[in-house]
Design an enzyme around this catalytic site. Structure first.
Site, PDB file in Angstrom:
ATOM      1  N   GLU A 131       4.236   1.976  -4.527  1.00 40.74           N
ATOM      2  CA  GLU A 131       4.937   1.073  -3.334  1.00 40.74           C
ATOM      3  C   GLU A 131       5.730   2.322  -2.515  1.00 40.74           C
ATOM      4  O   GLU A 131       5.982   3.511  -2.639  1.00 40.74           O
ATOM      5  CB  GLU A 131       5.776  -0.105  -3.904  1.00 40.74           C
ATOM      6  CG  GLU A 131       4.958  -1.150  -4.417  1.00 40.74           C
ATOM      7  CD  GLU A 131       5.735  -2.184  -5.000  1.00 40.74           C
ATOM      8  OE1 GLU A 131       6.825  -2.358  -4.968  1.00 40.74           O
ATOM      9  OE2 GLU A 131       4.995  -3.333  -5.364  1.00 40.74           O
TER      10      GLU A 131
ATOM     11  N   ALA B  31       9.166   2.307   0.639  1.00 39.43           N
ATOM     12  CA  ALA B  31      10.161   1.474   1.196  1.00 39.43           C
ATOM     13  C   ALA B  31       9.700   0.951   2.624  1.00 39.43           C
ATOM     14  O   ALA B  31      10.204   0.032   3.114  1.00 39.43           O
ATOM     15  CB  ALA B  31      11.610   2.552   1.508  1.00 39.43           C
TER      16      ALA B  31
ATOM     17  N   TYR C 291       7.149  -0.879   3.611  1.00 34.39           N
ATOM     18  CA  TYR C 291       6.219  -1.470   2.720  1.00 34.39           C
ATOM     19  C   TYR C 291       4.695  -1.230   2.911  1.00 34.39           C
ATOM     20  O   TYR C 291       3.985  -1.167   1.821  1.00 34.39           O
ATOM     21  CB  TYR C 291       6.378  -3.220   2.690  1.00 34.39           C
ATOM     22  CG  TYR C 291       7.622  -3.590   2.053  1.00 34.39           C
ATOM     23  CD1 TYR C 291       8.468  -2.655   1.467  1.00 34.39           C
ATOM     24  CD2 TYR C 291       8.105  -5.078   2.027  1.00 34.39           C
ATOM     25  CE1 TYR C 291       9.649  -3.127   1.089  1.00 34.39           C
ATOM     26  CE2 TYR C 291       9.323  -5.332   1.492  1.00 34.39           C
ATOM     27  CZ  TYR C 291      10.108  -4.315   0.841  1.00 34.39           C
ATOM     28  OH  TYR C 291      11.096  -4.773   0.450  1.00 34.39           O
TER      29      TYR C 291
ATOM     30  N   GLU D 117      -6.010  -0.629  -7.289  1.00 37.99           N
ATOM     31  CA  GLU D 117      -7.440  -0.487  -7.261  1.00 37.99           C
ATOM     32  C   GLU D 117      -7.999   0.473  -6.264  1.00 37.99           C
ATOM     33  O   GLU D 117      -9.034   1.434  -6.521  1.00 37.99           O
ATOM     34  CB  GLU D 117      -8.292  -1.778  -6.732  1.00 37.99           C
ATOM     35  CG  GLU D 117      -7.926  -3.042  -7.755  1.00 37.99           C
ATOM     36  CD  GLU D 117      -6.407  -3.734  -7.612  1.00 37.99           C
ATOM     37  OE1 GLU D 117      -5.647  -3.337  -7.094  1.00 37.99           O
ATOM     38  OE2 GLU D 117      -6.431  -4.805  -7.967  1.00 37.99           O
TER      39      GLU D 117
ATOM     40  N   CYS E  62      -6.812  -8.027  -4.171  1.00 33.39           N
ATOM     41  CA  CYS E  62      -6.211  -8.365  -3.041  1.00 33.39           C
ATOM     42  C   CYS E  62      -7.865  -8.249  -2.176  1.00 33.39           C
ATOM     43  O   CYS E  62      -8.647  -7.507  -2.618  1.00 33.39           O
ATOM     44  CB  CYS E  62      -5.304  -7.796  -2.294  1.00 33.39           C
ATOM     45  SG  CYS E  62      -5.688  -6.001  -1.621  1.00 33.39           S
TER      46      CYS E  62
ATOM     47  N   CYS F 148      -8.808  -4.770  -1.361  1.00 30.73           N
ATOM     48  CA  CYS F 148      -9.332  -3.920  -2.618  1.00 30.73           C
ATOM     49  C   CYS F 148     -10.723  -4.279  -2.744  1.00 30.73           C
ATOM     50  O   CYS F 148     -11.613  -3.525  -3.233  1.00 30.73           O
ATOM     51  CB  CYS F 148      -8.380  -3.782  -3.790  1.00 30.73           C
ATOM     52  SG  CYS F 148      -6.876  -3.184  -3.875  1.00 30.73           S
TER      53      CYS F 148
HETATM   54  N1  THU Z   1      -1.331  -5.188  -5.867  1.00 32.14           N
HETATM   55  C1  THU Z   1      -2.355  -4.434  -6.411  1.00 32.14           C
HETATM   56  O1  THU Z   1      -1.828  -3.360  -6.784  1.00 32.14           O
HETATM   57  N2  THU Z   1      -3.516  -4.865  -6.697  1.00 32.14           N
HETATM   58  C2  THU Z   1      -3.807  -5.960  -6.153  1.00 32.14           C
HETATM   59  O2  THU Z   1      -5.164  -6.043  -5.966  1.00 32.14           O
HETATM   60  C3  THU Z   1      -2.884  -6.906  -5.716  1.00 32.14           C
HETATM   61  C4  THU Z   1      -1.561  -6.284  -5.625  1.00 32.14           C
HETATM   62  C5  THU Z   1       0.330  -4.666  -5.868  1.00 32.14           C
HETATM   63  C6  THU Z   1       0.431  -4.314  -4.532  1.00 32.14           C
HETATM   64  C7  THU Z   1       2.112  -4.356  -4.513  1.00 32.14           C
HETATM   65  O3  THU Z   1       2.574  -3.138  -5.220  1.00 32.14           O
HETATM   66  C8  THU Z   1       2.200  -5.622  -5.760  1.00 32.14           C
HETATM   67  O4  THU Z   1       1.025  -5.486  -6.410  1.00 32.14           O
HETATM   68  C9  THU Z   1       2.688  -6.669  -5.317  1.00 32.14           C
HETATM   69  O5  THU Z   1       1.872  -7.298  -4.162  1.00 32.14           O
END
Ligand code: THU
Length: 160
Positions: A63, A65, A67, A74, A111, A114
């Site tokens: 992550e 700051a 965003y 993935e 998501c 991904c």
């Molecule tokens: N996140 C993933 O790493 N993979 C996904 O498929 C869904 C979300 C992460 C992104 C963010 O760092 C955190 O999970 C919350 O959304």
């Protein structure tokens, strides 16, 4: 006018029912959740990619700051795998999520972005990539990334 029903195939199973190789891949993804850098969401995602030459490439969500500058587990994993092994197909990708002190009961749900990157990986090598989504209650196993993204957009669509 007509109604279409889109179907997808997924195997629902327990971790113990997977082959030893896939079980180990899932255990690696679970371990990698602890390497996530997620000070904003506290949602730890780990992923592990098994390449056709036996290598395992791992990643976690990173992550920022600012965003949108962050990246999902993935994609850190698949981009690292493909950037360093551009001619080696990815056979399987395992994903696990950890939050509030435990792994999620439900299978991890990647998501949309991904899923799109998974699909591109499958297409660039012309080889199905298994996707294993870990959950404490159940694992979901997809035989190919395309099964996670019906009505998808791939290179051929650019031809019109
Ligand atoms: N996140 C993933 O790493 N993979 C996904 O498929 C869904 C979300 C992460 C992104 C963010 O760092 C955190 O999970 C919350 O959304």
């Amino acid at each position: 006018m007509k109604q279409l029903t889109l179907q997808t195939n997924v195997t629902v199973c327990q971790l113990e029912e997977l082959s030893p190789v896939l079980r180990e891949l899932v255990e690696t993804a679970k371990a990698k959740t602890q390497d996530a850098y997620c000070p904003y969401s506290h949602y730890h995602v780990g992923a592990a990619a098994l390449l056709s030459d036996g290598q395992v490439i791992t990643g976690s969500n990173q992550e920022n700051a600012a965003y949108p500058s962050g990246l999902c587990a993935e994609r850190t994993t698949l981009f690292a795998a493909n950037a360093n092994n551009p001619h080696t197909p990815v056979e399987a990708l395992a994903i696990a999520c950890y939050t509030n002190g435990h792994f999620t009961k439900d299978a991890a749900s990647p998501c949309g972005a991904c899923r799109q990157v998974m699909l591109e990986t499958e297409h660039r090598f012309g080889k199905d990539m298994k996707v294993i989504l870990y959950g404490e209650d159940n694992c979901y196993v997809f035989e190919r990334a395309a099964d996670l993204l019906p009505l998808n957009f791939v290179a051929e669509n650019l031809q019109g």
